[in-house]
Design a protein around this motif. Structure first.
Motif, PDB file in Angstrom:
ATOM      1  N   ARG A 104      43.216-118.743 -10.237  1.00  0.00           N
ATOM      2  CA  ARG A 104      44.481-118.063  -9.957  1.00  0.00           C
ATOM      3  C   ARG A 104      45.506-118.370 -11.051  1.00  0.00           C
ATOM      4  N   VAL A 130      47.277-115.495 -13.319  1.00  0.00           N
ATOM      5  CA  VAL A 130      48.717-115.283 -13.477  1.00  0.00           C
ATOM      6  C   VAL A 130      49.069-115.127 -14.952  1.00  0.00           C
ATOM      7  N   PHE A 175      47.987-111.674 -16.167  1.00  0.00           N
ATOM      8  CA  PHE A 175      48.920-110.624 -15.750  1.00  0.00           C
ATOM      9  C   PHE A 175      50.240-110.723 -16.512  1.00  0.00           C
ATOM     10  N   PHE A 199      51.856-102.556 -11.396  1.00  0.00           N
ATOM     11  CA  PHE A 199      50.687-103.255 -10.854  1.00  0.00           C
ATOM     12  C   PHE A 199      50.641-104.698 -11.372  1.00  0.00           C
ATOM     13  N   SER A 200      50.840-104.861 -12.678  1.00  0.00           N
ATOM     14  CA  SER A 200      50.820-106.206 -13.277  1.00  0.00           C
ATOM     15  C   SER A 200      51.960-107.060 -12.745  1.00  0.00           C
ATOM     16  N   TYR A 214      51.125-108.354  -9.038  1.00  0.00           N
ATOM     17  CA  TYR A 214      50.165-109.445  -8.965  1.00  0.00           C
ATOM     18  C   TYR A 214      50.677-110.693  -9.676  1.00  0.00           C
ATOM     19  N   TYR A 268      53.257-112.199  -7.135  1.00  0.00           N
ATOM     20  CA  TYR A 268      52.592-112.624  -5.903  1.00  0.00           C
ATOM     21  C   TYR A 268      51.724-113.854  -6.146  1.00  0.00           C
ATOM     22  N   TRP A 269      50.901-113.831  -7.193  1.00  0.00           N
ATOM     23  CA  TRP A 269      50.010-114.956  -7.464  1.00  0.00           C
ATOM     24  C   TRP A 269      50.781-116.192  -7.924  1.00  0.00           C
ATOM     25  N   TRP A 314      52.228-117.678  -4.787  1.00  0.00           N
ATOM     26  CA  TRP A 314      51.115-118.190  -3.988  1.00  0.00           C
ATOM     27  C   TRP A 314      50.617-119.515  -4.555  1.00  0.00           C
TER      28      TRP A 314
END
Length: 584
Positions: free
Chosen positions: A24, A28, A31, A78-79, A82, A85-86, A89
């Motif tokens: 993850r 990140v 992205f 989109f990038s 994510y 969010y990531w 997270w």
């Protein structure tokens, strides 16, 4: 001490917590890279649209580029989704791990640590400081990586498109970087002061709310309100300093950005008017976007760096606790069995404060199954004896034996499992009566609790409450009287089936009815079990097998109740006579 602008060692330590989530973590970063590319691609496509299709009135080409720009925008969105969010997270997973490690570490501290460190400070470290660490990843590190990548890609596009206009921008950037650097240093010091004041405020509020009864009983509301006002003012001043720095920095950054944009438009405009085709209208259109994409991240990096600094300061405070080695040495290798219960204190010396001994070389023997009582004036060292037996504190010198074995040879958990203590100041958690009795021990069944309650005579009292054993006693057991809380604590100790039972002033603050219940229960559960009773009220211990009298950290008398009463002018006899003369 001057604060570091950036603690590399601390940062590397924080990054170690990303290892369980490395995929993850790399995702990140990926992205972040794609986000920077798609963001920089939009102004470039705008230039191509203006120069290649709008000025030439090519409607078909214009439509194709609009569609292409729409696709790039969707990929950027989109990038961005994510990436954000990531990153958040990942930050939450990391603080979950750090918070768990911190709390487990705090649980292992010896009592002396909690005597010295304010509870509010520990709450601050475990809650708000931990959340600040999460912002290193959600608002700091990855945002900075994303902004730096975006700036790099933007510069590449700008130099590729028009190097003359780009140099105007590049010359202005060091000025903003220099101002940003000063801003970062000032903010780091300011944030350190903010965290200190928050910890002070939490400690103050924690103590006053916990001791609200004392505050109101002694009419200290105005005094405490004034004290809080002073602490709150210091907190406000610390925050105003950060606000001042922000208020100075961001307008200056905006002015530099605006001046740079103006110089690009003026220079490019004169070039176009002069017939220089090296600069185009498309360049000017795209550069108005590029300059914002270059300067805004540079300006925001300072803000993001502040988030990182705030998180780093918080992490440093949290790691200070994690690095603290203030534990009882659990070096024992023997799992304590069910004790027969013989206890021996041999030449025990102990002090809470260095060179101020509380226990001054006592020797005491307790036979297995014997009930002894320890009496004496306040500060004589009675409760300290219990603390040492449970290994809440390390003794200065001497040895304590249980069943002939040095208690340090037993593992700490197994030793304490065989000793149950009922304290004068009963602490109940904000939970049900049943859970306060079992403390969520799955080995203690409901039937076992009910049978124990019936044996010691408290079952009827519990059943009279709403929801009986599932009655929620609220924080610190405020829904129960002091006597009822004492009964619950007594039952909690009884169901654990200890080898050694300790009652520390267990009947000193309860009503007569509750005391009778506990007295009957005491007679039942002390049979065949080593018991130590600490009491001020001598009427409760007249039937003890041995009474130990302490004064100023020394044992001054030992014997049965009748033996001690025969000592003319003895300490126990004088104490007994004074209590019963007052009672009469």
């Amino acid at each position: 001490m001057k604060a570091k602008a950036f603690d590399t060692g601390l940062f590397k330590r924080i990054l170690k917590y990303t290892k369980p989530y490395k995929w993850r973590y790399y995702g990140v970063i990926l992205f972040a890279v794609s986000l920077s590319v798609f963001a920089a691609l939009r102004p470039y496509l705008l230039k191509q649209t203006v120069d290649g299709y709008i000025t030439t009135h090519d409607k078909h080409g214009l439509l194709m580029y609009i569609i292409l720009m729409g696709v790039v925008l969707l990929l950027e969105v989109f990038s961005q989704f994510y990436f954000v969010y990531w990153a958040n997270w990942l930050g939450q997973d990391i603080v979950k791990d750090i918070r768990t490690k911190l709390f487990k570490h705090i649980l292992s501290f010896r009592m002396k640590y909690f005597d010295l460190v304010p509870v509010g400070q520990l709450v601050t470290r475990s809650v708000s400081d931990i959340e600040s660490i999460a912002r290193i990843f959600s608002q700091g590190l990855f945002m900075i990586i994303s902004d730096l990548m975006k700036m790099l890609v933007v510069l590449i596009f700008m130099f590729y498109m028009n190097w003359e206009l780009t140099w105007i921008v590049v010359v202005a950037m060091p000025i903003l970087v220099f101002i940003t650097r000063i801003f970062q240093r000032k903010m780091q010091v300011a944030f350190e002061e903010v965290r200190t004041q928050i910890a002070n405020m939490n400690s103050f509020v924690q103590e006053r709310v916990t001791g609200m009864k004392i505050v109101q009983l002694f009419n200290r509301e105005k005094i405490e309100a004034e004290n809080f006002k002073n602490i709150n003012d210091k907190h406000r001043v610390a925050w105003i300093k950060t606000i001042l720095y922000n208020s100075i920095f961001f307008p200056i950054a905006d002015i530099i950005s605006s001046i740079t944009l103006g110089l690009v438009v003026v220079y490019g405009g004169f070039k176009i008017l002069g017939g220089n085709h090296f600069t185009t209208f498309g360049d000017l259109f795209s550069y108005t976007m590029f300059i914002g994409m270059l300067f805004n991240p540079l300006r925001q990096i300072a803000d993001k760096f502040n988030e990182m600094q705030l998180g780093m300061i918080a992490a440093n405070r949290v790691f200070d606790i994690i690095d603290t080695q203030d534990h009882i040495q659990d070096t024992g290798t023997i799992e304590a069995p069910v004790f027969s219960g013989s206890i021996e204190f041999k030449d025990i010396h102990f002090s809470y404060i260095p060179e101020e001994e509380v226990i001054k070389g006592i020797d005491l023997s307790v036979a297995a199954g014997q009930t002894i009582a320890i009496v004496g004036s306040t500060g004589a060292g009675k409760s300290t004896i219990i603390n040492l037996l449970n290994r809440f504190y390390e003794i200065n010198s001497g040895t304590i034996y249980i069943d002939g074995q040095n208690i340090e040879n037993y593992t700490l958990a197994s030793l304490r499992k065989q000793i149950a203590v009922v304290l004068q100041d009963v602490f109940l958690f904000a939970d049900t009566i049943y859970n306060n009795i079992t403390l969520h021990n799955p080995e203690i069944t409901r039937d076992r609790v009910i049978n124990a309650a019936k044996i010691i005579g408290v079952h009827d009292f519990i059943m009279s409450l709403p929801d009986d054993y599932d009655f929620d006693v609220k924080e610190r057991g405020v829904m129960l009287s002091s006597g009822q809380r004492q009964l619950i604590a007594f039952l909690r100790s009884y169901v654990s089936n200890p080898s050694i039972l300790i009652l520390d002033e267990a009947t000193s603050s309860i009503d007569t009815y509750s005391e009778e219940l506990i007295q009957r229960a005491t007679e039942t559960i002390t049979k065949g079990r080593t018991s130590i009773i600490i009491a001020h009220r001598l009427a409760t211990i007249v039937n003890a097998d041995k009474i130990v009298v302490m004064d100023k950290g020394l044992i001054v008398e030992q014997g049965t109740h009748h033996e001690l009463l025969t000592k003319t002018d003895g300490y126990y006899k004088n104490l007994y006579d004074s209590q019963f003369s007052v009672a009469n």
